[in-house]
Write a protein that holds these residues in place. Structure first.
Motif, PDB file in Angstrom:
ATOM      1  N   ILE A 137     -34.543 -17.704  -3.626  1.00  0.00           N
ATOM      2  CA  ILE A 137     -34.064 -18.633  -4.640  1.00  0.00           C
ATOM      3  C   ILE A 137     -34.990 -18.592  -5.849  1.00  0.00           C
ATOM      4  N   SER A 138     -34.421 -18.589  -7.031  1.00  0.00           N
ATOM      5  CA  SER A 138     -35.238 -18.612  -8.251  1.00  0.00           C
ATOM      6  C   SER A 138     -35.798 -20.017  -8.458  1.00  0.00           C
ATOM      7  N   LEU A 139     -36.825 -20.119  -9.273  1.00  0.00           N
ATOM      8  CA  LEU A 139     -37.410 -21.424  -9.572  1.00  0.00           C
ATOM      9  C   LEU A 139     -36.393 -22.326 -10.263  1.00  0.00           C
ATOM     10  N   LYS A 140     -35.560 -21.750 -11.115  1.00  0.00           N
ATOM     11  CA  LYS A 140     -34.523 -22.529 -11.801  1.00  0.00           C
ATOM     12  C   LYS A 140     -33.521 -23.099 -10.792  1.00  0.00           C
ATOM     13  N   GLU A 141     -33.073 -22.270  -9.831  1.00  0.00           N
ATOM     14  CA  GLU A 141     -32.134 -22.737  -8.808  1.00  0.00           C
ATOM     15  C   GLU A 141     -32.788 -23.777  -7.892  1.00  0.00           C
ATOM     16  N   ARG A 142     -34.045 -23.572  -7.618  1.00  0.00           N
ATOM     17  CA  ARG A 142     -34.788 -24.457  -6.704  1.00  0.00           C
ATOM     18  C   ARG A 142     -34.836 -25.900  -7.212  1.00  0.00           C
ATOM     19  N   GLN A 143     -34.912 -26.080  -8.521  1.00  0.00           N
ATOM     20  CA  GLN A 143     -35.039 -27.434  -9.073  1.00  0.00           C
ATOM     21  C   GLN A 143     -33.786 -28.277  -8.862  1.00  0.00           C
ATOM     22  N   TYR A 144     -32.644 -27.637  -8.572  1.00  0.00           N
ATOM     23  CA  TYR A 144     -31.398 -28.365  -8.361  1.00  0.00           C
ATOM     24  C   TYR A 144     -31.090 -28.618  -6.888  1.00  0.00           C
ATOM     25  N   LEU A 145     -31.935 -28.124  -6.006  1.00  0.00           N
ATOM     26  CA  LEU A 145     -31.686 -28.262  -4.568  1.00  0.00           C
ATOM     27  C   LEU A 145     -32.440 -29.440  -3.977  1.00  0.00           C
ATOM     28  N   ASP A 146     -31.919 -29.956  -2.887  1.00  0.00           N
ATOM     29  CA  ASP A 146     -32.561 -31.025  -2.132  1.00  0.00           C
ATOM     30  C   ASP A 146     -33.909 -30.507  -1.615  1.00  0.00           C
ATOM     31  N   PRO A 147     -35.001 -31.211  -1.889  1.00  0.00           N
ATOM     32  CA  PRO A 147     -36.321 -30.762  -1.420  1.00  0.00           C
ATOM     33  C   PRO A 147     -36.398 -30.558   0.094  1.00  0.00           C
ATOM     34  N   GLY A 148     -35.632 -31.328   0.857  1.00  0.00           N
ATOM     35  CA  GLY A 148     -35.617 -31.162   2.313  1.00  0.00           C
ATOM     36  C   GLY A 148     -35.066 -29.819   2.734  1.00  0.00           C
ATOM     37  N   ILE A 149     -34.065 -29.339   2.007  1.00  0.00           N
ATOM     38  CA  ILE A 149     -33.491 -28.025   2.304  1.00  0.00           C
ATOM     39  C   ILE A 149     -34.473 -26.933   1.911  1.00  0.00           C
ATOM     40  N   VAL A 150     -35.091 -27.064   0.753  1.00  0.00           N
ATOM     41  CA  VAL A 150     -36.038 -26.064   0.266  1.00  0.00           C
ATOM     42  C   VAL A 150     -37.216 -25.933   1.232  1.00  0.00           C
ATOM     43  N   GLU A 151     -37.653 -27.051   1.803  1.00  0.00           N
ATOM     44  CA  GLU A 151     -38.788 -27.048   2.729  1.00  0.00           C
ATOM     45  C   GLU A 151     -38.517 -26.197   3.966  1.00  0.00           C
ATOM     46  N   LYS A 152     -37.268 -26.156   4.444  1.00  0.00           N
ATOM     47  CA  LYS A 152     -36.906 -25.357   5.615  1.00  0.00           C
ATOM     48  C   LYS A 152     -36.970 -23.862   5.327  1.00  0.00           C
ATOM     49  N   GLY A 153     -36.785 -23.495   4.079  1.00  0.00           N
ATOM     50  CA  GLY A 153     -36.691 -22.093   3.685  1.00  0.00           C
ATOM     51  C   GLY A 153     -35.269 -21.816   3.252  1.00  0.00           C
ATOM     52  N   VAL A 154     -35.101 -21.291   2.051  1.00  0.00           N
ATOM     53  CA  VAL A 154     -33.763 -21.028   1.526  1.00  0.00           C
ATOM     54  C   VAL A 154     -33.699 -19.635   0.906  1.00  0.00           C
ATOM     55  N   ARG A 155     -32.502 -19.074   0.952  1.00  0.00           N
ATOM     56  CA  ARG A 155     -32.214 -17.784   0.342  1.00  0.00           C
ATOM     57  C   ARG A 155     -30.760 -17.779  -0.077  1.00  0.00           C
ATOM     58  N   THR A 156     -30.399 -16.758  -0.846  1.00  0.00           N
ATOM     59  CA  THR A 156     -28.987 -16.579  -1.169  1.00  0.00           C
ATOM     60  C   THR A 156     -28.473 -15.327  -0.477  1.00  0.00           C
ATOM     61  N   LEU A 157     -27.201 -15.346  -0.171  1.00  0.00           N
ATOM     62  CA  LEU A 157     -26.493 -14.196   0.377  1.00  0.00           C
ATOM     63  C   LEU A 157     -25.285 -13.969  -0.521  1.00  0.00           C
ATOM     64  N   THR A 158     -25.198 -12.787  -1.108  1.00  0.00           N
ATOM     65  CA  THR A 158     -24.041 -12.423  -1.917  1.00  0.00           C
ATOM     66  C   THR A 158     -23.274 -11.347  -1.173  1.00  0.00           C
ATOM     67  N   CYS A 159     -21.969 -11.552  -1.034  1.00  0.00           N
ATOM     68  CA  CYS A 159     -21.144 -10.594  -0.290  1.00  0.00           C
ATOM     69  C   CYS A 159     -19.719 -10.624  -0.826  1.00  0.00           C
ATOM     70  N   ASP A 160     -18.922  -9.721  -0.328  1.00  0.00           N
ATOM     71  CA  ASP A 160     -17.521  -9.658  -0.714  1.00  0.00           C
ATOM     72  C   ASP A 160     -16.798 -10.871  -0.145  1.00  0.00           C
ATOM     73  N   SER A 161     -15.907 -11.441  -0.910  1.00  0.00           N
ATOM     74  CA  SER A 161     -15.197 -12.647  -0.467  1.00  0.00           C
ATOM     75  C   SER A 161     -14.284 -12.396   0.729  1.00  0.00           C
ATOM     76  N   SER A 162     -13.931 -11.142   0.977  1.00  0.00           N
ATOM     77  CA  SER A 162     -13.042 -10.832   2.105  1.00  0.00           C
ATOM     78  C   SER A 162     -13.690 -11.094   3.462  1.00  0.00           C
ATOM     79  N   LEU A 163     -14.999 -11.298   3.504  1.00  0.00           N
ATOM     80  CA  LEU A 163     -15.686 -11.566   4.777  1.00  0.00           C
ATOM     81  C   LEU A 163     -15.415 -12.964   5.310  1.00  0.00           C
TER      82      LEU A 163
END
Length: 121
Positions: free
Chosen positions: A47-73
């Motif tokens: 997660i970028s620092l910009k994206e991180r500022q909009y997330l719940d701190p409790g979620i960020v504390e657990k560890g967060v990442r993004t997954l980008t994939c084809d919508s057909s999945l």
């Protein structure tokens, strides 16, 4: 920035489908939970620092990442994802929510991408 048409994550990403345990109605025996792993193409990023500022701190504390994939999945919140890390360990993640969807090329080449927020399991 990742090209729209390519997924360049160099290690394995697997979607884990879970069939919950149940009681067999004819025998009364308990059938335990089972899982099926399916390899998929995608891109995993921190997660970028910009994206991180909009997330719940409790979620960020657990560890967060993004997954980008084809919508057909057809990935939905609650799905399990296994990722092989750079050091060859395997980590498990839960899809938390859809962050964004890109349909720019959908009308021309039938390509649609979705980015999900994942939290460490």
């Amino acid at each position: 920035m990742m090209p729209f048409y390519a997924f360049n994550y160099p290690r394995t990403i697997k979607k884990v489908d879970v069939t919950e345990g149940y009681t067999n109605q004819s025998t009364g025996a308990w059938v335990p939970e089972s899982t099926t792993e399916t390899a998929m193409s995608g891109h995993v990023a921190d997660i970028s620092l910009k994206e991180r500022q909009y997330l719940d701190p409790g979620i960020v504390e657990k560890g967060v990442r993004t997954l980008t994939c084809d919508s057909s999945l057809a990935i939905v919140p609650g799905d399990r994802i296994k990722i092989t890390e750079e050091d060859t360990t395997i980590t498990e993640w839960l899809v938390n929510s859809k962050m964004k969807e890109s349909n720019l090329m959908d009308q021309y080449v039938d390509v649609s991408r979705i980015t999900y927020l994942m939290v460490k399991r």
